[in-house]
Design a protein around this motif. Structure first.
Motif, short mmCIF file in Angstrom:
data_model
loop_
_atom_site.label_atom_id
_atom_site.label_comp_id
_atom_site.label_asym_id
_atom_site.label_seq_id
_atom_site.Cartn_x
_atom_site.Cartn_y
_atom_site.Cartn_z
N SER A 1 -8.55 34.25 108.08
CA SER A 1 -7.39 33.49 107.41
C SER A 1 -6.83 34.52 106.39
N ASP A 2 -5.50 34.40 106.19
CA ASP A 2 -4.83 35.09 105.05
C ASP A 2 -4.82 36.60 105.18
N THR A 3 -4.44 37.11 106.41
CA THR A 3 -4.38 38.42 106.97
C THR A 3 -3.01 39.11 106.06
N HIS A 4 -2.17 38.35 105.83
CA HIS A 4 -0.85 38.53 105.01
C HIS A 4 -0.20 39.86 105.44
N GLY A 5 -0.05 40.21 106.72
CA GLY A 5 0.52 41.27 107.44
C GLY A 5 -0.31 42.62 107.28
N HIS A 6 -1.66 42.49 106.95
CA HIS A 6 -2.45 43.70 106.72
C HIS A 6 -3.05 43.96 107.98
N GLU A 7 -2.60 44.91 108.87
CA GLU A 7 -2.88 45.22 110.24
C GLU A 7 -4.44 45.50 110.34
N GLY B 1 -21.11 15.07 104.24
CA GLY B 1 -21.11 14.06 105.24
C GLY B 1 -21.39 14.58 106.42
N ASP B 2 -20.42 14.29 107.42
CA ASP B 2 -20.78 14.76 108.79
C ASP B 2 -19.91 16.03 109.20
N THR B 3 -19.34 16.52 108.38
CA THR B 3 -18.42 17.59 108.71
C THR B 3 -18.80 18.98 107.61
N VAL B 4 -18.86 20.05 108.33
CA VAL B 4 -18.78 21.42 107.72
C VAL B 4 -17.55 21.89 107.33
N PHE B 5 -17.43 22.28 105.99
CA PHE B 5 -16.11 22.70 105.75
C PHE B 5 -16.32 24.29 105.46
N LEU B 6 -15.17 24.71 105.97
CA LEU B 6 -15.36 26.59 105.94
C LEU B 6 -14.13 27.05 105.59
N ASN B 7 -14.14 27.87 104.66
CA ASN B 7 -12.98 28.76 104.16
C ASN B 7 -13.52 30.17 104.46
N PRO B 8 -12.94 31.02 105.48
CA PRO B 8 -13.37 32.42 105.80
C PRO B 8 -13.01 33.34 104.65
N GLY B 9 -12.32 33.01 103.78
CA GLY B 9 -11.87 33.88 102.66
C GLY B 9 -10.59 34.74 103.43
N SER B 10 -10.33 36.08 102.72
CA SER B 10 -9.41 36.93 103.29
C SER B 10 -10.01 38.11 103.66
N LEU C 1 -6.97 40.53 101.26
CA LEU C 1 -6.51 40.11 99.95
C LEU C 1 -7.59 39.37 99.20
N SER C 2 -8.60 39.70 99.05
CA SER C 2 -9.86 39.01 98.70
C SER C 2 -9.49 38.26 97.24
N LYS C 3 -9.97 37.29 96.89
CA LYS C 3 -10.07 36.70 95.46
C LYS C 3 -11.57 36.41 95.07
N ARG C 4 -12.35 36.81 95.66
CA ARG C 4 -13.71 36.86 95.36
C ARG C 4 -14.01 37.50 94.05
N GLU C 5 -14.85 37.16 93.38
CA GLU C 5 -15.37 37.91 91.96
C GLU C 5 -15.91 39.29 92.43
N ASP C 6 -16.42 39.47 93.42
CA ASP C 6 -16.87 40.81 94.01
C ASP C 6 -15.90 41.82 94.63
N GLY C 7 -14.83 41.07 95.05
CA GLY C 7 -13.62 41.68 95.55
C GLY C 7 -13.78 41.71 97.19
N LYS C 8 -14.97 41.39 97.65
CA LYS C 8 -15.20 41.41 99.31
C LYS C 8 -14.41 41.09 100.43
N ALA C 9 -13.97 41.76 101.24
CA ALA C 9 -13.17 41.17 102.22
C ALA C 9 -14.11 40.65 103.14
N THR C 10 -13.56 39.41 103.82
CA THR C 10 -14.40 38.51 104.64
C THR C 10 -13.88 38.02 105.90
N CYS C 11 -14.56 37.47 106.82
CA CYS C 11 -14.11 36.65 107.94
C CYS C 11 -15.46 35.88 108.36
#
Length: 185
Positions: free
Chosen positions: A7-13, A139-148, A151-161
């Motif tokens: 998610s959130d590649t924002h044009g970064h090839e 409940g019965d659902t797994v919720f996933l946000n892969p981050g970016s 343009l990571s906004k994690r405290e440690d700045g790690k780029a993720t998928c």
């Protein structure tokens, strides 16, 4: 089954390419939770900001890509992509698992996501938008946000998928390939 989630590649090839090379070349499918090409007015443009290059990489990707429209995805951007940008969400059934992909800007709260997941009977509910990771079962659902990966906004700045494979979801640091989070499904 192996599904790449980004998610959130924002044009970064190169953020896309680094994720693809490390985690997705043998995937059966890639799910993109939006904000594909445009950097957005509040986001910085890094050295690898090249939306035209990212378009070429996605269009020539040997793995099918399913994209949900993000708040920074315009119609003109979508017209460059050969895969349709679906809005407000994409719904995929893969090996019996119901997967909902939405960017997340129209369903921000957990209550809104829970309601949408319940209505659509989602086994996995994927969103982006916040550029940080979420991996939890409610409940019965797994919720996933892969981050970016761009343009990571994690405290440690790690780029993720993320990768869905072998009845498990794993979120990776794309630079070190370290598993940052995992959850069985």
């Amino acid at each position: 089954m192996k599904i790449g989630v980004i998610s959130d590649t924002h044009g970064h090839e190169m953020a896309w390419q680094k994720s693809f090379d490390a985690f997705f070349p043998d995937a059966d499918l890639i799910l993109h939770a939006g904000d594909v090409l445009y950097h957005g007015p509040r986001n910085p443009m890094k050295a690898d900001y090249n939306p035209a290059g990212l378009v070429q990489r996605i269009n020539s990707c040997p793995v099918p890509v399913v994209i949900a429209r993000g708040n920074c995805d315009s119609e003109v951007d979508a017209s460059c992509l050969e895969t349709p940008v679906q809005a407000p969400y994409a719904y995929v059934v893969w090996e019996g698992k119901r997967i909902v992909v939405t960017h997340g800007h129209t369903v921000m709260s957990d209550a809104e996501k829970d309601a949408m997941a319940k209505h659509l009977r989602a086994d996995i509910f994927i969103s982006g938008h916040i550029h940080t990771n979420v991996l939890e079962k409610r409940g019965d659902t797994v919720f996933l946000n892969p981050g970016s990966p761009a343009l990571s906004k994690r405290e440690d700045g790690k780029a993720t998928c993320a990768v869905i494979e072998d009845h498990e979801i794993r979120i990776y640091d794309i630079d070190t390939k370290e598993v940052l989070m995992h959850l069985p499904i």
